[in-house]
Design an enzyme around this catalytic site. Sequence first.
Site, PDB file in Angstrom:
ATOM      1  N   CYS A 104      44.538  42.876  46.996  1.00  7.55           N
ATOM      2  CA  CYS A 104      44.289  41.604  46.327  1.00  7.55           C
ATOM      3  C   CYS A 104      42.780  41.485  46.146  1.00  7.55           C
ATOM      4  O   CYS A 104      42.044  41.320  47.120  1.00  7.55           O
ATOM      5  CB  CYS A 104      44.812  40.413  47.119  1.00  7.55           C
ATOM      6  SG  CYS A 104      44.368  38.823  46.356  1.00  7.55           S
ATOM      7  N   MET A 319      43.916  38.125  38.238  1.00  2.00           N
ATOM      8  CA  MET A 319      43.882  38.801  39.517  1.00  2.00           C
ATOM      9  C   MET A 319      42.584  39.600  39.615  1.00  2.00           C
ATOM     10  O   MET A 319      42.151  40.218  38.633  1.00  2.00           O
ATOM     11  CB  MET A 319      45.076  39.750  39.656  1.00  2.00           C
ATOM     12  CG  MET A 319      46.431  39.071  39.479  1.00  2.00           C
ATOM     13  SD  MET A 319      46.900  38.824  37.742  1.00  2.00           S
ATOM     14  CE  MET A 319      47.496  40.457  37.328  1.00  2.00           C
TER      15      MET A 319
END
Length: 397
Positions: A104, A319
Site C-alpha cells: 500500500c 492508490m
Amino acid sequence: MAHVPQVKIPATYIRGGTSKGVFFRLQDLPERCQQPGKARDKLLLRVIGSPDPYGKQTDGMGGATSSTSKTVILAKSSKPDHDVDYLFGQVSIDKAFVDWSGNCGNLSAAVGSFAISGGLVDPARVPENGICTVRIWQANISKTIVAHVPVTNGEVQETGDFELDGVTFPAAEVQLEFLDPADEGEGDGGGSMFPTGNLVDDLEVPGLGTLKATMINAGIPTIFVNADAIGYTGTELQDAINGDAKALAMFENLRAHGALRMGLIKELGEAAKRQHTPKIAFVAPPTTYTASSGKTVEAGEIDLCVRALSMGKLHHAMMGTAAVAIGTAAAIPGTLVNLAAGGGERAAVRFGHPSGTLRVGAEAKQADGEWTVTKAIMSRSARVLMEGFVRVPGDSF
C-alpha cells in the site's frame, strides 16, 4: 451463561496518504499471530470487522472501503541497511481473506512515522530537529522504500501546511522514494517490468473485444487501457462507476484477463482470490473536469487523466502504488500512459484523479533493449488518529 472475554492488543490507527489502517508492532501481536497463517489472518479480519455481508464493517475498525480496510505489521528490520520491515494486509470487506500480494503506497507514508514513535528506529538516527531518513523493507514485494520524516523537538511532526488532494486537512509533508520499484518476480517477461515483453499489447477480453493495454509491474502490477476504448472519458467520479454493476463486472473481467496475460494467475478463477493485485486503470489526455470536492481541475494543470479501481471499486483518489506505476509508465515513451500525456521523455507527470491532482516523478532508463526504473518519488502525509488497544473476542483467532 458462558462467554469468552475480549483480549486487548496494542495498536495505532493512522491515516497515511488517502488511506487509513490499523498498525501493529509484530512483538505486540498474540504469539500465535506473530507468524503468517490462519491465526494472523483471522485476527486481522476480526479487528477490521470482516467478513461483513452488510458491507459496512460496523463491528470493527474498517471503514467499508478499500482505502480504509487495511492493516500493517511492523518490526525492526532483519535486512542490512534497513530500519524497519513493513508488511501490509489488504482486508476484504465481504469475504474472509486477507490479501498479502502487494504493497500500500499510501500507508507507506505512515510507516516511517510509526517506526520512529514505536521505537523501531535507532534513536541515534533520529535528529532533534530536521528530517529523519527511515529505510523501509517492504516485505510483501521485497523492495526498499525511503521515507523522509520531519522531526521537531525530537518527535515526529505530523501537522503542517502540505495539502494532498483526497485528504480534507493539511498536514506535514513526507517524501517517499520507491527504489527499484519494478516487480521482477512475477510474470513471463524474464525479469522485465513489462511481463509480456511489450510496452503495449493487444489484450483479448470476451465481451469487450481486443483492447490496447500497457501491463506493467512497477509499484504494483497494473493494467492500463485507454478510457475511450471502454466507453469512458477519464473524468469520471466514483458514482459514475461504483453504482453500475455491469461496469464493475466489465472491469473485473478485464482485470482477470490482464492478470492471466501478465502471468500473475494461472487460470481466470484465481483472480477472485487476488483482489488487491493487479490494479486496473484507464487513461485519457488532459481534460477539464470538476473533482469530487467541487474544485475545477483545468486541463492546463495536468498532463493526463487517470482513473483506477481498487478491490473492485473506483478509487476516490489514487492508490500510492498505482501512482508509482503511472509515473514509471509515463517516463517510458510509447506506453499508453506516456502517449496520453503527450508522448516523449519526461521525468515527472502530474495527473488528474477523482479528488484532484497528484505529481509523481520517476527515473527510467533503457539498456540493452530493457527498461529499468531506479526510483519513483512522491509526497504524501500521515497522521496518528488514535492509539491504545484494539479489542477482539478471545476465540476469534
